[in-house]
Design a protein around this motif. Structure first.
Motif, PDB file in Angstrom:
ATOM      1  N   ALA A  91       0.800  -1.305  -0.085  1.00  0.00           N
ATOM      2  CA  ALA A  91       0.108   0.033  -0.128  1.00  0.00           C
ATOM      3  C   ALA A  91       0.909   1.317   0.072  1.00  0.00           C
ATOM      4  O   ALA A  91       0.537   2.305  -0.668  1.00  0.00           O
ATOM      5  CB  ALA A  91      -0.889   0.125   1.154  1.00  0.00           C
ATOM      6  N   GLY A  92       2.064   1.073   0.907  1.00  0.00           N
ATOM      7  CA  GLY A  92       2.898   2.531   0.806  1.00  0.00           C
ATOM      8  C   GLY A  92       3.559   2.551  -0.598  1.00  0.00           C
ATOM      9  O   GLY A  92       3.685   3.861  -0.886  1.00  0.00           O
ATOM     10  N   LEU A  93       3.819   1.574  -1.411  1.00  0.00           N
ATOM     11  CA  LEU A  93       4.423   1.586  -2.643  1.00  0.00           C
ATOM     12  C   LEU A  93       3.510   2.338  -3.535  1.00  0.00           C
ATOM     13  O   LEU A  93       3.847   3.164  -4.323  1.00  0.00           O
ATOM     14  CB  LEU A  93       4.937   0.201  -3.077  1.00  0.00           C
ATOM     15  N   PHE A 158      -2.841  -6.606  -9.963  1.00  0.00           N
ATOM     16  CA  PHE A 158      -3.763  -5.960  -9.134  1.00  0.00           C
ATOM     17  C   PHE A 158      -3.125  -4.609  -8.613  1.00  0.00           C
ATOM     18  O   PHE A 158      -3.880  -3.849  -8.871  1.00  0.00           O
ATOM     19  CB  PHE A 158      -3.878  -6.775  -7.678  1.00  0.00           C
ATOM     20  N   VAL A 159      -1.920  -4.480  -8.479  1.00  0.00           N
ATOM     21  CA  VAL A 159      -1.442  -3.402  -8.149  1.00  0.00           C
ATOM     22  C   VAL A 159      -1.353  -2.323  -9.362  1.00  0.00           C
ATOM     23  O   VAL A 159      -1.619  -1.231  -9.099  1.00  0.00           O
ATOM     24  CB  VAL A 159       0.215  -3.333  -7.866  1.00  0.00           C
ATOM     25  N   GLU A 160      -1.231  -2.783 -10.546  1.00  0.00           N
ATOM     26  CA  GLU A 160      -1.394  -2.007 -11.860  1.00  0.00           C
ATOM     27  C   GLU A 160      -2.862  -1.366 -11.910  1.00  0.00           C
ATOM     28  O   GLU A 160      -2.696  -0.255 -12.449  1.00  0.00           O
ATOM     29  CB  GLU A 160      -0.854  -2.928 -12.948  1.00  0.00           C
ATOM     30  N   ASP A 165      -6.304   2.865 -12.332  1.00  0.00           N
ATOM     31  CA  ASP A 165      -7.921   3.409 -11.919  1.00  0.00           C
ATOM     32  C   ASP A 165      -7.626   4.827 -11.232  1.00  0.00           C
ATOM     33  O   ASP A 165      -8.325   5.817 -11.477  1.00  0.00           O
ATOM     34  CB  ASP A 165      -8.500   2.488 -10.822  1.00  0.00           C
ATOM     35  N   ALA A 166      -6.518   4.928 -10.482  1.00  0.00           N
ATOM     36  CA  ALA A 166      -6.220   6.222  -9.909  1.00  0.00           C
ATOM     37  C   ALA A 166      -5.955   7.192 -10.685  1.00  0.00           C
ATOM     38  O   ALA A 166      -6.252   8.588 -10.614  1.00  0.00           O
ATOM     39  CB  ALA A 166      -5.431   6.054  -8.688  1.00  0.00           C
ATOM     40  N   LEU A 179      -6.166   2.663   0.425  1.00  0.00           N
ATOM     41  CA  LEU A 179      -5.268   1.647  -0.453  1.00  0.00           C
ATOM     42  C   LEU A 179      -4.778   0.391   0.447  1.00  0.00           C
ATOM     43  O   LEU A 179      -4.852  -0.732   0.030  1.00  0.00           O
ATOM     44  CB  LEU A 179      -3.927   2.525  -0.979  1.00  0.00           C
ATOM     45  N   ARG A 180      -4.623   0.881   1.654  1.00  0.00           N
ATOM     46  CA  ARG A 180      -4.399  -0.146   2.583  1.00  0.00           C
ATOM     47  C   ARG A 180      -5.457  -1.391   2.840  1.00  0.00           C
ATOM     48  O   ARG A 180      -5.169  -2.270   2.899  1.00  0.00           O
ATOM     49  CB  ARG A 180      -3.884   0.405   4.271  1.00  0.00           C
ATOM     50  N   ALA A 181      -6.619  -0.917   2.870  1.00  0.00           N
ATOM     51  CA  ALA A 181      -7.763  -1.779   3.098  1.00  0.00           C
ATOM     52  C   ALA A 181      -8.046  -2.746   1.721  1.00  0.00           C
ATOM     53  O   ALA A 181      -7.969  -3.952   1.773  1.00  0.00           O
ATOM     54  CB  ALA A 181      -9.086  -0.776   3.228  1.00  0.00           C
ATOM     55  N   ALA A 182      -7.684  -2.070   0.617  1.00  0.00           N
ATOM     56  CA  ALA A 182      -7.869  -2.683  -0.700  1.00  0.00           C
ATOM     57  C   ALA A 182      -6.923  -3.918  -0.641  1.00  0.00           C
ATOM     58  O   ALA A 182      -7.155  -4.836  -1.253  1.00  0.00           O
ATOM     59  CB  ALA A 182      -7.786  -1.765  -1.849  1.00  0.00           C
TER      60      ALA A 182
END
Length: 228
Positions: A91-93, A158-160, A165-166, A179-182
């Motif tokens: 999430a931090g990344l 998933f990260v991509e 989307d953002a 982001l952390r929750a996702a």
């Protein structure tokens, strides 16, 4: 990169891609934006294809460094409570890519689209991209994945998806908590649950030796509902 001059040219090319798109990237534009004498960029990358390759290799170098840096502090065993560290790091990344390195993300999208029209660039893009999937597969293996070779590339996808989307999608840009929750929800859905090992109950053995019956097990249906 082979030299500071090459890094400067590549970084400037990436900045132009992010700001003006593929049409804004020319040798002359790079020279001007970098404050270099005319012809300097051409001396390093004679053709447009060579300039795109230089930019792509530099971008991959930078993003791989960020990805590896985020993964480095993680423990060898990411199962159980350690999974929280993995969720925090990923999430931090993503958050850093959105807030601090947004231009790099935009430049990569430009290069990715161009690679669909240039087979020689596509080959380089795919070759360099495998490094990210290797790191992701190793992280998923440490997190207890039964199939890290499959889950690693899916984690990258998933990260991509979160990034696209953002940055370019229609959805709202998530905050750090979102982001952390996702990421946590994704890992919980993909990875097996970590069940702590419980020591056998000594009282049951003692009661059996003394002639008392051990506690009856609940009906199978009830047990299934309780554990589900």
């Amino acid at each position: 990169m082979t030299s500071p001059r090459a890094e400067l040219v590549a970084d400037t090319a990436l900045a132009l891609l992010a700001a003006a798109g593929m049409r804004g990237l020319t040798h002359r534009a790079v020279d001007k934006a970098a404050g270099l004498p005319a012809g300097s960029t051409s001396n390093l990358a004679r053709t447009r294809a060579a300039l795109l390759e230089l930019a792509l290799r530099r971008l991959t170098e930078l993003e791989r460094r960020r990805f590896s840096g985020s993964a480095a502090p993680l423990r060898a065993d990411l199962r159980g409570a350690g999974r929280d560290l993995l969720a925090d790091a990923l999430a931090g990344l993503v958050d850093a890519q959105l807030r601090e390195h947004r231009a790099s993300v935009l430049a990569r999208y430009e290069l990715a689209l161009e690679a669909t029209r240039r087979p020689e660039l596509r080959a380089i893009y795919d070759e360099l991209g495998r490094g990210f999937r290797d790191v992701a597969a190793d992280l998923m293996r440490q997190a207890g994945s039964p199939d890290p070779g499959r889950h690693g590339p899916r984690l990258v996808a998933f990260v991509e998806g979160l990034l696209f989307d953002a940055v370019a999608g229609a959805g709202p840009e998530p905050d750090a908590a979102g982001l952390r929750a996702a990421v946590a929800e994704y890992l919980d859905g993909v990875l097996p649950r970590h069940t702590p090992h419980h020591a056998p109950q000594q009282n049951t053995q003692q009661n059996t030796q003394q002639g008392a019956r051990p506690p009856a097990a609940p009906p199978a249906g009830l047990a299934g509902r309780q554990n589900g």
